[in-house]
Design a protein around this motif. Structure first.
Motif, PDB file in Angstrom:
ATOM      1  N   TYR A  12      33.230  12.569  -2.711  1.00 22.45           N
ATOM      2  CA  TYR A  12      32.115  13.273  -3.351  1.00 22.45           C
ATOM      3  C   TYR A  12      32.530  13.631  -4.776  1.00 22.45           C
ATOM      4  CZ  TYR A  12      28.575  16.707  -4.518  1.00 22.45           C
ATOM      5  OH  TYR A  12      27.573  17.390  -5.158  1.00 22.45           O
ATOM      6  N   ASN A  42      30.699   7.533   0.568  1.00 24.96           N
ATOM      7  CA  ASN A  42      30.242   8.293  -0.587  1.00 24.96           C
ATOM      8  C   ASN A  42      29.175   9.281  -0.121  1.00 24.96           C
ATOM      9  OD1 ASN A  42      29.259   9.252  -3.000  1.00 24.96           O
ATOM     10  ND2 ASN A  42      28.593   7.264  -3.781  1.00 24.96           N
ATOM     11  N   ASP A  43      29.509  10.568  -0.184  1.00 25.88           N
ATOM     12  CA  ASP A  43      28.612  11.608   0.336  1.00 25.88           C
ATOM     13  C   ASP A  43      27.592  12.032  -0.718  1.00 25.88           C
ATOM     14  OD1 ASP A  43      27.669  13.331   2.341  1.00 25.88           O
ATOM     15  OD2 ASP A  43      28.898  14.985   1.598  1.00 25.88           O
ATOM     16  N   SER A  45      27.290  11.320  -4.034  1.00 26.20           N
ATOM     17  CA  SER A  45      27.856  11.835  -5.279  1.00 26.20           C
ATOM     18  C   SER A  45      26.821  11.816  -6.391  1.00 26.20           C
ATOM     19  CB  SER A  45      29.066  10.983  -5.694  1.00 26.20           C
ATOM     20  OG  SER A  45      30.104  11.073  -4.753  1.00 26.20           O
ATOM     21  N   ASN A  73      23.579  14.693   0.460  1.00 26.72           N
ATOM     22  CA  ASN A  73      24.909  15.274   0.602  1.00 26.72           C
ATOM     23  C   ASN A  73      24.984  16.066   1.908  1.00 26.72           C
ATOM     24  OD1 ASN A  73      26.678  18.024  -0.203  1.00 26.72           O
ATOM     25  ND2 ASN A  73      27.624  16.064  -0.681  1.00 26.72           N
TER      26      ASN A  73
END
Length: 238
Positions: A12, A42-43, A45, A73
């Motif tokens: 992140y 990938n949270d 980003s 997110n």
């Protein structure tokens, strides 16, 4: 047939450092002839993390990188749930996208696993003679308190329950029903592996190159209170 280590990396807003940690992952030679499967989640980003990952993949076709992206997110724990579910290797290790933990030490964690004596291995920042950056007094006290409380509930004698470096046999960690979306992952997974009949848990000393908050550290005091809640929840109310 070649065996693999699945390296699960939640990311992140790590555009500045993701290529550096991937360089380290790429460079390490694993014992036992193990191959590497890198799973990046990938949270959602808000910086250029996705572009940095895609650029790295294109420039390093020899490194097996699987890439997944959350559309919203959800938190580090949620990213780990996604990555663990996608893992296909014999073993699974958690790797933060920053530079606090050194992939050169994977073999330290793998040793008891490859020797056939362990099912889970924790890398402890509080044992051994490896380098440790000196940072926050109260942060270290908080970590030790959470480990003490967790140990009291699980009857384990860990020195670092909150460590990022946790290595599992894939079938062990994929067999757990995990729920915590953020940093509650650590006490939840510890509580649940401790209850597996016949589980063999080991701990080894590792290095720690901690970040300051100005350098991008994300955990805060609210996560500490959530960890206490999770220790009680997943040990007392099963």
């Amino acid at each position: 047939m070649q065996h693999y280590l699945s390296i699960v990396i939640p990311a992140y807003n790590e555009a500045r450092t993701i290529h550096l940690i991937l360089d380290k992952v790429k460079a390490v030679e694993l014992d036992g002839g193990l191959g590497k499967e890198v799973i990046i989640v990938n949270d959602c980003s808000t910086d250029a993390t996705e572009q940095a990952i895609q650029s790295y993949r294109e420039g390093n076709p020899g490194l097996n990188i699987q890439y997944y992206r959350h559309e919203v997110n959800k938190g580090k724990g949620a990213a780990l749930h996604t990555g663990i579910a996608k893992a296909t290797g014999d073993y699974v290790i958690i790797q933060d996208a920053d530079l606090e933990y050194d992939p050169e030490e994977y073999n330290i964690l793998l040793k008891p696993m490859l020797s056939g004596v362990a099912d889970v291995v924790y890398g402890s920042r509080f044992m051994g003679g490896n380098p440790h950056r000196i940072l926050f007094f109260w942060h270290s006290i908080g970590n030790k308190f959470l480990t003490f409380l967790s140990n009291a509930m699980t009857n384990l004698n860990l020195t670092d329950m909150e460590t990022c470096y946790k290595l599992f046999r894939r079938e062990t960690v994929q067999g757990l029903q995990l729920h915590e979306q953020r940093f509650g992952f650590e006490p939840e997974v510890t509580a649940k592996v401790s209850r597996i009949p016949g589980i063999r848990i080991y701990e080894v000393g590792i290095s720690y190159y901690g970040r300051t908050y100005a350098e991008g550290k994300k955990i805060n005091w609210r996560d500490g209170f959530r960890a206490i809640y999770c220790i009680l929840k997943y040990n007392l109310f099963r």
